[in-house]
Design an enzyme around this catalytic site. Structure first.
Site, mmCIF file in Angstrom:
data_model
loop_
_atom_site.group_PDB
_atom_site.id
_atom_site.type_symbol
_atom_site.label_atom_id
_atom_site.label_comp_id
_atom_site.label_asym_id
_atom_site.label_seq_id
_atom_site.Cartn_x
_atom_site.Cartn_y
_atom_site.Cartn_z
ATOM 1 N N GLY A 133 0.823 -1.199 0.000
ATOM 2 C CA GLY A 133 0.000 0.000 0.000
ATOM 3 C C GLY A 133 0.853 1.242 0.000
ATOM 4 O O GLY A 133 2.066 1.184 0.215
ATOM 5 N N PHE A 190 3.023 8.923 4.321
ATOM 6 C CA PHE A 190 4.448 9.148 4.537
ATOM 7 C C PHE A 190 5.314 8.216 3.701
ATOM 8 O O PHE A 190 6.524 8.246 3.806
ATOM 9 C CB PHE A 190 4.804 8.947 6.008
ATOM 10 C CG PHE A 190 4.043 9.868 6.909
ATOM 11 C CD1 PHE A 190 3.903 11.199 6.603
ATOM 12 C CD2 PHE A 190 3.429 9.382 8.049
ATOM 13 C CE1 PHE A 190 3.184 12.053 7.424
ATOM 14 C CE2 PHE A 190 2.719 10.231 8.871
ATOM 15 C CZ PHE A 190 2.592 11.567 8.562
ATOM 16 N N GLY A 191 4.708 7.362 2.890
ATOM 17 C CA GLY A 191 5.497 6.471 2.071
ATOM 18 C C GLY A 191 4.836 5.113 1.937
ATOM 19 O O GLY A 191 3.788 4.842 2.529
ATOM 20 N N PRO A 192 5.461 4.225 1.169
ATOM 21 C CA PRO A 192 4.873 2.916 0.882
ATOM 22 C C PRO A 192 5.127 1.897 1.980
ATOM 23 O O PRO A 192 5.983 2.074 2.839
ATOM 24 C CB PRO A 192 5.588 2.507 -0.404
ATOM 25 C CG PRO A 192 6.926 3.169 -0.297
ATOM 26 C CD PRO A 192 6.696 4.474 0.414
ATOM 27 N N VAL A 193 4.362 0.790 1.904
ATOM 28 C CA VAL A 193 4.528 -0.334 2.812
ATOM 29 C C VAL A 193 4.745 -1.592 1.964
ATOM 30 O O VAL A 193 4.029 -1.819 0.979
ATOM 31 C CB VAL A 193 3.287 -0.513 3.710
ATOM 32 C CG1 VAL A 193 3.481 -1.684 4.663
ATOM 33 C CG2 VAL A 193 3.014 0.757 4.489
ATOM 34 N N LYS A 248 7.371 -0.543 6.706
ATOM 35 C CA LYS A 248 6.859 0.796 6.410
ATOM 36 C C LYS A 248 8.063 1.703 6.157
ATOM 37 O O LYS A 248 8.898 1.903 7.047
ATOM 38 C CB LYS A 248 6.031 1.300 7.587
ATOM 39 C CG LYS A 248 5.441 2.690 7.420
ATOM 40 C CD LYS A 248 4.607 3.010 8.644
ATOM 41 C CE LYS A 248 4.002 4.394 8.564
ATOM 42 N NZ LYS A 248 3.173 4.683 9.749
ATOM 43 N N ASP A 256 -6.582 8.332 14.515
ATOM 44 C CA ASP A 256 -6.764 8.000 13.105
ATOM 45 C C ASP A 256 -7.322 6.591 12.931
ATOM 46 O O ASP A 256 -6.847 5.804 12.120
ATOM 47 C CB ASP A 256 -5.445 8.139 12.348
ATOM 48 C CG ASP A 256 -5.656 8.210 10.827
ATOM 49 O OD1 ASP A 256 -6.772 8.567 10.409
ATOM 50 O OD2 ASP A 256 -4.718 7.903 10.075
#
Length: 835
Positions: A524, A528-531, A545, A642
């Site tokens: 995903g 803040f960036g991809p996983v 992450k 969140d």
């Protein structure tokens, strides 16, 4: 002559047969034998009568049951409560489908027993217990009875029941007025099944509470002694049902409990020859007996003036309102507890908290019950920082409280001893303060003398040093060069400590595990960036992450996640395995969840079929228990900020794990809410006070949970309504259906099962309570857990959620940019601006 005698004999025989039929059928109604106004039937022992009546000063006609020996008809059960007959043409009969019905002159059904299964041969009989029983004559099975559908009266041989497993209850409900039998505002029955109590509700809100049952009496009403409640008994069937029964010992007069149209539960009795009943006692009787009269952490004393005061160690939450006699805002703790300060890491261990004994008290509502001894009860509460009060009663057992204290009352006699946790400094009041002042004065004098001497010595030493060698301006020690940890984490030594608490992975090992962060392993893309999915050299699967280098924001969130989640251990929270910080690379390593996130199932037309209601309920309960751990039971007190479907991961057994703590905020022990100028989270899940004012608290997470709960039940995204259905959100759609009495239309067809309907509707009810506009109206996570498990089985009526009937105005200047069309966010992602 002989023929004449034969005719007479035959006539007598027929007459005898007819009389026998009437006698045997005098208490029974069949398809061929019905009641027509003003006819009536009487039970076999002539104790009760069933027939047509009109209330005093009314011409409306009703079918009811009353005591046969009482001269004035006073109904204890009414059939057609909400649909009276306006003339005397009424009929009570057994219909062709086997139901007992009340018909008017036009043969319209005004009331029915409403048995769904067709019965070809049934009859209704009025028994000597006062129970009107509808029986299937083919198998002698009871298919309906009036005891299961009472009116405003609880009388001998009846049962008021509550089922812990299903949440179903048998309650009595008040008349709307003294001459109007239609259903009124008040209801009464059992609640809190671990520690059974009698409740009276007004419009579904608590109005009165009896206090727990101690096997003899309800201890929250001192004047309710054993003589006054002779015959009351509680029975637990061992399968989740509690029955309150009533059988008066003295049969020379008739007794019952009546819930009046004003909300008072009265014990009454009739004696032979009397035309009116005697009221033996009633509740609520005094002002203090109204539920929560003095608000949270307030105590009511009917003998005091004013009647409300704050519990020891607490002060009014709103002094101005309190001084005006408006006590609804309750009280707040004056000094934070030592255990909370130690737990949050803000203070080292000092004087331990203590328990203050309050005698002759009505114990608060929402107690947790256990089979502990008195000593074990005290010890458990003492060692559990979340436990703020406890009480022990030999007839009840151990009671403890971990949330707010509500509906506390002080008696002159009776009640129970209540022990409240408070800061050590709050004990012994004035005497302690006098001692402290005296000791402080002595210590202050000595300390002043010592400080003066110390300053004089230091001045003399420095003056001597300057003379001997001059002042040394610069250190000749070697300057320490910052490591990559110090350099990359802005030189803050606290960050170094945070990272040292976790296993450190090398960038080389994580690069190898993810095949060089190959796109085929990408799970995903977050804010803040991809996983990425990875596999370590030992075969262990992980989720990595990777903080984007281009992300100017996210460094703070990265360190926040390290600090928060490294200290958390709970089966419903994702586990952080370690991290990596090398050069410009910052990575977090998590346990891998093969089923990815909840939204990958919930909004997929095919995969959602795998989530039956049982699995969805387990997911709902698991998420809430994870929240409860964050808010109350962990070493830290954490607000997630969140919570959403994409931040809930599913393990191989589809058990939920809350993830992504980049936006989480740690609260101190004395903090209830905080403010921020930087709102983080995901639009649609953010509570209104947080989105508009930057105010967040535990209730902000509860709001997000409520949205998520409604999504799970409906199988629809909160954002899927934009531009549709009058531009309502999911909350607005749910609210619209709730008011229309059509809440079943909200339920995902994939889980629409009549056997689960009660539990599903209950979850929707809880979800609407969680998304109410004002934080004070929303329940806490601990209360939600209890409501989901039917420990709190009677739920308040929800208030309208925000934005329920109007278009959204939040970020309207960028509607397309912020609209969330879909989610590929399967692991841990934080959105730092409202969207």
């Amino acid at each position: 002559m002989g023929l004449g005698r034969g005719k007479i004999s035959m006539a007598l025989l027929l007459l005898t047969s007819f009389c026998v039929e009437i006698i045997t059928a005098i208490d029974t109604i069949t398809s061929t034998q019905f009641l027509k106004d003003p006819e009536a039937i009487v039970s076999n022992g002539s104790i009760y009568t069933l027939g047509f009546f009109s209330p005093v000063n009314s011409t409306d006609r009703y079918v009811g049951i009353w005591f046969n020996e009482v001269p004035v008809v006073t109904a204890i059960w009414v059939a057609n409560r909400n649909k009276p007959l306006n003339d005397s043409s009424g009929i009570l009969a057994v219909s062709k489908d086997g139901n007992l019905v009340v018909l008017n002159g036009q043969q319209e059904i005004l009331w029915s027993s409403n048995v769904s299964n067709f019965v070809s041969n049934s009859s209704a009989q009025l028994s000597d217990t006062g129970n009107l029983v509808l029986r299937d004559n083919n198998n002698e099975e009871i298919i309906w009875e009036s005891f299961q559908h009472p009116s405003d009266t609880f009388f001998s041989n009846m049962k008021l029941s509550a089922n812990k497993r299903t949440g179903e209850k048998i309650l009595i409900t008040s008349w709307k007025g003294a001459t109007d039998p239609s259903i009124g505002s008040f209801s009464a029955g059992l609640n809190r099944l671990d520690i059974p109590e009698i409740f009276i509700w007004k419009d579904n809100y608590p109005y009165f509470r009896s206090g727990p049952w101690n096997r003899l009496v309800f201890i929250g009403v001192p004047y309710m002694n054993s003589a006054a409640v002779d015959g009351l008994n509680l029975v637990d069937d061992g399968e989740g049902t509690i029955d309150l029964t009533f059988s008066y010992a003295n049969q020379s007069f008739l007794s019952s409990f009546v819930l009046t149209s004003q909300g008072q539960l009265e014990q009454t009795r009739w004696e032979h020859g009397m035309e009116d009943r005697i009221v033996l006692w009633s509740v609520p009787k005094f002002d203090c007996e109204f539920y929560g009269r003095c608000g949270l952490f307030g105590s009511c004393n009917a003998q005091a003036s004013p009647i409300c005061s704050c519990l020891r160690g607490f002060e009014p939450n709103n002094p101005e309102e309190w001084n005006r006699g408006n006590w609804t805002s309750g009280c707040i703790r004056m000094k934070s507890l030592q255990c909370e300060r130690v737990k949050s890491g803000s203070e080292a261990a000092g004087q331990n908290d203590v328990f203050l004994k309050l005698g002759n008290m009505k114990v608060p509502d929402l107690a947790q019950w256990s089979r502990l001894t008195e000593i074990e009860c005290k010890d458990r509460c003492l060692t559990n920082c979340s436990c703020i009060a406890y009480a022990y009663n030999s007839g009840i057992g151990c009671m403890s409280w971990i949330g707010d204290l509500i509906d506390v009352q002080e008696f002159s006699t009776g009640g129970s001893d209540l022990y409240i946790r408070m800061a050590y400094s709050e004990i012994d009041g004035n005497h302690r303060r006098k001692v402290i002042v005296m000791v402080s004065a002595v210590i202050g004098t000595i300390a002043s003398a010592m400080i003066c001497a110390l300053l004089t010595w230091r001045f003399t030493s420095k003056h001597r040093a300057r003379k001997e060698g001059g002042e040394k301006l610069h250190s000749d020690t070697n300057e320490k060069h910052p490591s990559f940890l110090d350099r990359d984490m802005t030189g803050d030594s606290r960050d170094h400590v945070k990272l040292q608490e976790l296993p450190l992975f090398s960038l080389e090992s994580l690069t190898a595990a993810t095949d060089g962060f190959d796109l085929s392993n990408k799970l995903g893309q977050g804010g803040f960036g991809p996983v990425y999915k990875g596999k370590l050299s030992d075969g262990k699967e992980i989720a990595v992450k990777r903080l984007s280098r281009a992300s100017g924001q996210g460094l703070k969130e990265f360190m926040n996640e390290v600090e928060v989640i490294s200290k958390l251990q709970h089966r419903n929270l994702v586990r952080l395995l370690g991290c990596c910080v090398e050069g410009e690379e910052k990575l977090l390593v998590y346990e891998y969840m093969p089923n990815k996130s909840l939204d990958a199932f919930l909004y997929d037309p095919l995969r959602k079929q795998l989530l039956d209601w049982k699995k969805r309920f387990n997911i709902i309960e698991g998420i809430c228990r994870g929240l409860l751990y964050l808010h109350r039971d962990s070493r830290l007190r954490i607000i997630h900020r969140d919570l959403k479907a994409s931040n809930v991961l599913l393990d191989p057994e589809l058990k939920p794990k809350i993830s992504d703590f980049g936006a989480a905020r740690i609260f101190g022990g004395d903090e209830d809410q905080a403010n921020t100028i930087r709102v983080v989270g995901t639009y649609g899940y953010i509570s209104p006070e947080y989105a508009m004012e930057g105010r967040f608290s535990e209730k902000s997470d509860v709001y997000s949970f409520g949205v998520l709960l409604l999504e799970i039940v409906s199988g629809r995204r909160n954002t899927s309504f934009y531009g549709n259905e009058q531009a309502l959100s999911l909350l607005g759609f749910a609210w619209k259906l709730w008011n229309e009495g059509n809440i079943s239309a909200l339920v995902d067809p994939a889980i629409s099962d009549p056997s689960s309907q009660v539990e599903i509707f209950r979850c929707i009810h809880v979800g609407l309570l969680c998304v109410q506009e004002f934080p004070e109206d929303r329940p806490t996570a601990s209360t939600v857990v209890s409501m989901l498990n039917s420990e709190i089985s009677y739920l308040a009526t929800p208030k309208q959620p925000p934005f329920a009937e109007r278009k959204h105005h939040f970020n309207e200047e960028r509607p397309h940019q912020n609209e969330e069309k879909c989610s590929i966010n399967y692991v841990t992602v934080t959105v730092v601006d409202g969207r």
